[in-house]
Design a protein around this motif. Structure first.
Motif, PDB file in Angstrom:
ATOM      1  N   SER A 193       0.917  -1.068  -0.033  1.00 58.26           N
ATOM      2  CA  SER A 193      -0.074   0.081  -0.018  1.00 58.26           C
ATOM      3  C   SER A 193       0.603   1.240   0.268  1.00 58.26           C
ATOM      4  CB  SER A 193      -0.906   0.062   1.290  1.00 58.26           C
ATOM      5  OG  SER A 193      -1.980  -1.244   1.245  1.00 58.26           O
ATOM      6  N   VAL A 194       2.208   1.294   0.411  1.00 57.85           N
ATOM      7  CA  VAL A 194       2.905   2.239   0.459  1.00 57.85           C
ATOM      8  C   VAL A 194       3.115   3.059  -0.742  1.00 57.85           C
ATOM      9  CG1 VAL A 194       5.424   3.133   1.087  1.00 57.85           C
ATOM     10  CG2 VAL A 194       4.125   1.417   2.469  1.00 57.85           C
ATOM     11  N   ASP A 195       3.475   2.197  -1.773  1.00 58.60           N
ATOM     12  CA  ASP A 195       3.546   2.637  -3.217  1.00 58.60           C
ATOM     13  C   ASP A 195       2.202   3.582  -3.700  1.00 58.60           C
ATOM     14  OD1 ASP A 195       5.982   2.039  -4.123  1.00 58.60           O
ATOM     15  OD2 ASP A 195       5.406   0.046  -4.691  1.00 58.60           O
ATOM     16  N   LYS A 196       1.048   2.895  -3.415  1.00 56.55           N
ATOM     17  CA  LYS A 196      -0.127   3.594  -3.698  1.00 56.55           C
ATOM     18  C   LYS A 196      -0.335   5.063  -2.774  1.00 56.55           C
ATOM     19  CE  LYS A 196      -3.882   2.065  -1.828  1.00 56.55           C
ATOM     20  NZ  LYS A 196      -4.936   1.031  -1.472  1.00 56.55           N
ATOM     21  N   TYR A 197       0.072   5.004  -1.752  1.00 61.98           N
ATOM     22  CA  TYR A 197      -0.013   6.163  -0.825  1.00 61.98           C
ATOM     23  C   TYR A 197       0.833   7.300  -1.206  1.00 61.98           C
ATOM     24  CZ  TYR A 197      -3.122   4.029   2.614  1.00 61.98           C
ATOM     25  OH  TYR A 197      -4.237   3.704   3.423  1.00 61.98           O
ATOM     26  N   LEU A 198       2.057   6.839  -1.545  1.00 66.16           N
ATOM     27  CA  LEU A 198       3.237   7.840  -2.085  1.00 66.16           C
ATOM     28  C   LEU A 198       2.808   8.500  -3.490  1.00 66.16           C
ATOM     29  CD1 LEU A 198       6.465   5.864  -1.389  1.00 66.16           C
ATOM     30  CD2 LEU A 198       5.914   7.904  -0.521  1.00 66.16           C
ATOM     31  N   SER A 199       2.069   7.414  -4.406  1.00 66.32           N
ATOM     32  CA  SER A 199       1.769   8.144  -5.805  1.00 66.32           C
ATOM     33  C   SER A 199       0.730   9.385  -5.392  1.00 66.32           C
ATOM     34  CB  SER A 199       1.134   7.019  -6.423  1.00 66.32           C
ATOM     35  OG  SER A 199       0.620   7.560  -7.704  1.00 66.32           O
ATOM     36  N   ARG A 200      -0.391   8.970  -4.480  1.00 64.99           N
ATOM     37  CA  ARG A 200      -1.509   9.427  -4.099  1.00 64.99           C
ATOM     38  C   ARG A 200      -1.212  10.895  -3.631  1.00 64.99           C
ATOM     39  NH1 ARG A 200      -6.209   5.267  -2.454  1.00 64.99           N
ATOM     40  NH2 ARG A 200      -6.510   4.491  -4.510  1.00 64.99           N
ATOM     41  N   ALA A 201      -0.142  10.859  -2.508  1.00 67.83           N
ATOM     42  CA  ALA A 201       0.456  12.059  -1.859  1.00 67.83           C
ATOM     43  C   ALA A 201       1.034  12.928  -2.913  1.00 67.83           C
ATOM     44  CB  ALA A 201       1.629  11.332  -0.762  1.00 67.83           C
ATOM     45  N   ARG A 202       1.940  12.528  -3.623  1.00 64.32           N
ATOM     46  CA  ARG A 202       2.504  13.614  -4.689  1.00 64.32           C
ATOM     47  C   ARG A 202       1.537  14.124  -5.456  1.00 64.32           C
ATOM     48  NH1 ARG A 202       5.990   8.660  -5.342  1.00 64.32           N
ATOM     49  NH2 ARG A 202       8.128   9.413  -4.507  1.00 64.32           N
ATOM     50  N   GLN A 203       0.400  13.425  -5.979  1.00 67.95           N
ATOM     51  CA  GLN A 203      -0.793  14.120  -6.847  1.00 67.95           C
ATOM     52  C   GLN A 203      -1.369  15.042  -5.808  1.00 67.95           C
ATOM     53  OE1 GLN A 203      -3.093  10.554  -7.976  1.00 67.95           O
ATOM     54  NE2 GLN A 203      -1.700  10.413  -9.823  1.00 67.95           N
ATOM     55  N   GLU A 204      -1.875  14.697  -4.432  1.00 65.75           N
ATOM     56  CA  GLU A 204      -2.353  15.679  -3.743  1.00 65.75           C
ATOM     57  C   GLU A 204      -1.701  16.775  -3.437  1.00 65.75           C
ATOM     58  OE1 GLU A 204      -4.759  15.170   0.723  1.00 65.75           O
ATOM     59  OE2 GLU A 204      -3.516  13.572  -0.022  1.00 65.75           O
ATOM     60  N   LEU A 205      -0.239  16.548  -2.890  1.00 63.65           N
ATOM     61  CA  LEU A 205       0.401  17.663  -2.648  1.00 63.65           C
ATOM     62  C   LEU A 205       0.666  18.659  -3.932  1.00 63.65           C
ATOM     63  CD1 LEU A 205       2.258  19.207  -0.651  1.00 63.65           C
ATOM     64  CD2 LEU A 205       4.276  17.690  -1.477  1.00 63.65           C
ATOM     65  N   ARG A 206       0.747  18.315  -5.112  1.00 68.83           N
ATOM     66  CA  ARG A 206       0.699  19.048  -6.244  1.00 68.83           C
ATOM     67  C   ARG A 206      -0.637  19.828  -6.579  1.00 68.83           C
ATOM     68  NH1 ARG A 206       2.319  14.564  -9.331  1.00 68.83           N
ATOM     69  NH2 ARG A 206       4.259  13.966  -9.012  1.00 68.83           N
ATOM     70  N   SER A 207      -1.702  19.385  -6.314  1.00 70.21           N
ATOM     71  CA  SER A 207      -3.024  19.899  -6.544  1.00 70.21           C
ATOM     72  C   SER A 207      -3.265  20.887  -5.335  1.00 70.21           C
ATOM     73  CB  SER A 207      -4.070  18.736  -6.358  1.00 70.21           C
ATOM     74  OG  SER A 207      -4.030  17.988  -7.386  1.00 70.21           O
ATOM     75  N   ILE A 208      -3.139  20.533  -4.254  1.00 67.40           N
ATOM     76  CA  ILE A 208      -3.201  21.454  -2.899  1.00 67.40           C
ATOM     77  C   ILE A 208      -2.250  22.702  -3.088  1.00 67.40           C
ATOM     78  CG2 ILE A 208      -3.143  21.847  -0.536  1.00 67.40           C
ATOM     79  CD1 ILE A 208      -4.141  18.661  -0.231  1.00 67.40           C
ATOM     80  N   TYR A 209      -1.014  22.476  -3.351  1.00 73.43           N
ATOM     81  CA  TYR A 209      -0.116  23.443  -3.493  1.00 73.43           C
ATOM     82  C   TYR A 209      -0.569  24.380  -4.695  1.00 73.43           C
ATOM     83  CZ  TYR A 209       4.396  26.140  -3.866  1.00 73.43           C
ATOM     84  OH  TYR A 209       5.218  27.005  -3.815  1.00 73.43           O
ATOM     85  N   ALA A 210      -0.843  23.893  -5.674  1.00 75.86           N
ATOM     86  CA  ALA A 210      -1.503  24.676  -6.989  1.00 75.86           C
ATOM     87  C   ALA A 210      -2.564  25.559  -6.605  1.00 75.86           C
ATOM     88  CB  ALA A 210      -1.744  23.918  -8.205  1.00 75.86           C
ATOM     89  N   LEU A 211      -3.739  25.033  -5.803  1.00 73.94           N
ATOM     90  CA  LEU A 211      -4.719  25.709  -5.385  1.00 73.94           C
ATOM     91  C   LEU A 211      -4.372  26.813  -4.251  1.00 73.94           C
ATOM     92  CD1 LEU A 211      -7.413  22.829  -4.794  1.00 73.94           C
ATOM     93  CD2 LEU A 211      -7.490  24.576  -6.460  1.00 73.94           C
ATOM     94  N   ILE A 212      -3.493  26.626  -3.721  1.00 76.50           N
ATOM     95  CA  ILE A 212      -3.020  27.774  -2.532  1.00 76.50           C
ATOM     96  C   ILE A 212      -2.190  28.650  -3.244  1.00 76.50           C
ATOM     97  CG2 ILE A 212      -1.332  28.250  -0.666  1.00 76.50           C
ATOM     98  CD1 ILE A 212      -1.932  25.242   0.374  1.00 76.50           C
ATOM     99  N   VAL A 213      -1.389  28.400  -4.335  1.00 77.40           N
ATOM    100  CA  VAL A 213      -0.688  29.622  -5.069  1.00 77.40           C
ATOM    101  C   VAL A 213      -1.713  30.446  -5.560  1.00 77.40           C
ATOM    102  CG1 VAL A 213       1.021  29.719  -7.088  1.00 77.40           C
ATOM    103  CG2 VAL A 213       1.412  28.297  -5.119  1.00 77.40           C
ATOM    104  N   GLU A 214      -2.830  29.601  -6.275  1.00 73.50           N
ATOM    105  CA  GLU A 214      -3.944  30.447  -6.943  1.00 73.50           C
ATOM    106  C   GLU A 214      -4.425  31.412  -6.042  1.00 73.50           C
ATOM    107  OE1 GLU A 214      -5.095  31.286 -10.252  1.00 73.50           O
ATOM    108  OE2 GLU A 214      -3.225  30.244 -10.771  1.00 73.50           O
ATOM    109  N   ARG A 215      -4.721  30.869  -5.033  1.00 74.56           N
ATOM    110  CA  ARG A 215      -5.429  31.702  -3.953  1.00 74.56           C
ATOM    111  C   ARG A 215      -4.706  32.865  -3.724  1.00 74.56           C
ATOM    112  NH1 ARG A 215      -5.388  29.412   1.617  1.00 74.56           N
ATOM    113  NH2 ARG A 215      -3.178  30.502   1.494  1.00 74.56           N
ATOM    114  N   GLU A 216      -3.545  32.735  -3.317  1.00 74.38           N
ATOM    115  CA  GLU A 216      -2.280  33.711  -2.934  1.00 74.38           C
ATOM    116  C   GLU A 216      -2.502  34.848  -4.199  1.00 74.38           C
ATOM    117  OE1 GLU A 216      -0.685  34.362  -0.110  1.00 74.38           O
ATOM    118  OE2 GLU A 216      -2.016  32.716   0.514  1.00 74.38           O
TER     119      GLU A 216
END
Length: 191
Positions: free
Chosen positions: A165-188
């Motif tokens: 499950s670690v690979d799955k969590y790592l893959s999802r974590a990278r996608q989630e981090l990119r998405s959230i970071y992009a939203l925060i940058v847009e908000r700023e």
């Protein structure tokens, strides 16, 4: 410390001795793991003071509950689980504290702002804000893998999940981090 020519103490033996309330054995465990737990928590919360307090609290809880540990070889994983639960408990307590909407604080304050060296830290702060907003299991896997250089087997053991499950969590974590970071940058940018 070990004498010249002697081997370092066996961690499992130290845990067994500490379970029998041997304070010197636990002191060795404490010194061995305090920095690691502190760094793990610091990466999660980006607050050195809070991370140090939580790391000490983690080791205090470990001392208090050491008798409940059935497998001395699992001490390190058990310790990381205590640290993670302490962090999650802190997050829950923080959410219960009343907050003020930041937008209401920023109205009509533009004239008070002055450019300074803190502008260089904005992206780092946004990154940590994004980490804070991630699902805990995803964030923990990513931090342990990237910042702690833990193997997938170690991560699975520390977080109490299956190794595949670690690979799955790592893959999802990278996608989630990119998405959230992009939203925060847009908000700023919109502010």
């Amino acid at each position: 410390m070990t004498e010249a020519g002697s081997e370092p103490p066996n961690m499992e033996d130290l845990v067994r001795r500490a379970q029998q309330k041997d304070e010197q054995a636990f002191a060795v465990l404490y010194t061995t793991y305090l920095h690691q737990i502190n760094m793990f928590l610091h990466k999660k919360m980006n607050n050195d003071h809070m991370a140090r307090d939580l790391a000490q609290d983690t080791l205090f809880k470990a001392w208090r509950n050491l008798a409940s540990l059935k497998e001395p070889a699992a001490f390190k994983s058990w310790l990381y689980q205590i640290a993670n639960h302490s962090f999650l408990d802190l997050q829950k307590r923080r959410k219960k504290i009343a907050t003020v909407d930041i937008a209401s604080c920023q109205e009509n304050t533009y004239h008070l702002q002055v450019e300074g060296p803190e502008d260089g830290y904005i992206s780092k702060e946004l990154f940590y804000e994004a980490l804070d907003l991630m699902k805990p299991k995803h964030r923990d896997c990513l931090l342990l893998y990237v910042h702690e250089n833990k193997s997938k087997a170690e991560i699975a053991d520390m977080l109490g999940i299956k190794e595949n499950s670690v690979d799955k969590y790592l893959s999802r974590a990278r996608q989630e981090l990119r998405s959230i970071y992009a939203l925060i940058v847009e908000r700023e940018k919109d502010q």
